[in-house]
Motif scaffolding. Structure first.
Motif, PDB file in Angstrom:
ATOM      1  N   GLN A  22      17.005  38.601 -36.470  1.00 58.35           N
ATOM      2  CA  GLN A  22      16.224  37.675 -35.660  1.00 58.35           C
ATOM      3  C   GLN A  22      14.981  38.347 -35.078  1.00 58.35           C
ATOM      4  O   GLN A  22      14.427  37.887 -34.084  1.00 58.35           O
ATOM      5  CB  GLN A  22      17.091  37.118 -34.539  1.00 58.35           C
ATOM      6  CG  GLN A  22      18.007  36.040 -35.026  1.00 58.35           C
ATOM      7  CD  GLN A  22      19.449  36.301 -34.628  1.00 58.35           C
ATOM      8  OE1 GLN A  22      19.718  37.118 -33.782  1.00 58.35           O
ATOM      9  NE2 GLN A  22      20.354  35.594 -35.262  1.00 58.35           N
ATOM     10  N   CYS A  23      14.530  39.432 -35.681  1.00 63.75           N
ATOM     11  CA  CYS A  23      13.351  40.147 -35.198  1.00 63.75           C
ATOM     12  C   CYS A  23      12.135  39.219 -35.244  1.00 63.75           C
ATOM     13  O   CYS A  23      11.909  38.516 -36.224  1.00 63.75           O
ATOM     14  CB  CYS A  23      13.102  41.386 -36.051  1.00 63.75           C
ATOM     15  SG  CYS A  23      11.678  42.350 -35.510  1.00 63.75           S
ATOM     16  N   SER A  24      11.357  39.227 -34.172  1.00 68.30           N
ATOM     17  CA  SER A  24      10.188  38.349 -34.106  1.00 68.30           C
ATOM     18  C   SER A  24       8.885  39.099 -34.386  1.00 68.30           C
ATOM     19  O   SER A  24       7.812  38.517 -34.305  1.00 68.30           O
ATOM     20  CB  SER A  24      10.120  37.694 -32.729  1.00 68.30           C
ATOM     21  OG  SER A  24       9.983  38.687 -31.735  1.00 68.30           O
ATOM     22  N   ASN A  25       8.982  40.378 -34.726  1.00 63.05           N
ATOM     23  CA  ASN A  25       7.798  41.197 -34.989  1.00 63.05           C
ATOM     24  C   ASN A  25       7.293  40.930 -36.408  1.00 63.05           C
ATOM     25  O   ASN A  25       7.969  41.248 -37.386  1.00 63.05           O
ATOM     26  CB  ASN A  25       8.143  42.669 -34.807  1.00 63.05           C
ATOM     27  CG  ASN A  25       6.942  43.573 -34.908  1.00 63.05           C
ATOM     28  OD1 ASN A  25       5.876  43.169 -35.355  1.00 63.05           O
ATOM     29  ND2 ASN A  25       7.125  44.814 -34.504  1.00 63.05           N
ATOM     30  N   SER A  31      11.951  40.820 -40.203  1.00 66.98           N
ATOM     31  CA  SER A  31      11.581  39.533 -39.624  1.00 66.98           C
ATOM     32  C   SER A  31      11.420  38.468 -40.701  1.00 66.98           C
ATOM     33  O   SER A  31      10.871  38.723 -41.773  1.00 66.98           O
ATOM     34  CB  SER A  31      10.278  39.678 -38.843  1.00 66.98           C
ATOM     35  OG  SER A  31       9.832  38.416 -38.392  1.00 66.98           O
TER      36      SER A  31
END
Length: 148
Positions: A22-25, A31
């Motif tokens: 769930q990385c938003s980068n 991501s």
């Protein structure tokens, strides 16, 4: 941190990602919002050039579990004091990522013993050991000693 290590972290972030689904980068391969076409990963020279560019622009870096473990080994994260909390906040500001602070707070507040050992005055444990010397003849430590 040296420029070489920072570039290496960007390179690792582009090639492998941080491991968080769930990385938003957008600069992290983990991501779902990954900015680049995945074919860039086939040319390591192109990835290295992009890692250098990202380091010059100071785009956000993810904190992967290895970096968290490395920092935890350096610092005593099983309890929070005013000093190590401030150091942790400064570290997170410097790397522009708050995952380590979030994980540390979660670890402290999810473990009763860690929470009990946190946020004590630095001289509190010293006072307890001094008090034991004086209370060896007494049957109990006065409650008022701990309140002060």
């Amino acid at each position: 941190m040296s420029a070489g290590k920072i570039i290496h972290r960007y390179f690792h972030q582009l090639i492998h990602g941080c491991g968080n689904n769930q990385c938003s980068n957008i600069y992290c391969q983990s991501s779902s919002l990954f900015k680049y076409d995945k074919t860039i990963l086939n040319d390591r020279n192109e990835v290295a050039a992009e890692a250098i560019r990202l380091s010059l622009e100071h785009v956000p870096l993810c904190v992967d579990e290895n970096i968290i473990k490395e920092y935890e080994e350096k610092m005593e994260i099983n309890k929070l004091t005013e000093n190590n909390l401030q150091e942790l906040i400064n570290h997170c500001k410097k790397i522009d990522n708050w995952n380590l602070l979030n994980k540390s707070i979660e670890d402290i507040f999810s473990n009763r013993l860690n929470l009990l050992n946190s946020f004590l005055k630095e001289d509190f444990s010293n006072n307890i050991s001094i008090n034991k010397e004086f209370s060896s003849t007494a049957s109990a430590t006065p409650k008022s000693f701990f309140i002060h």
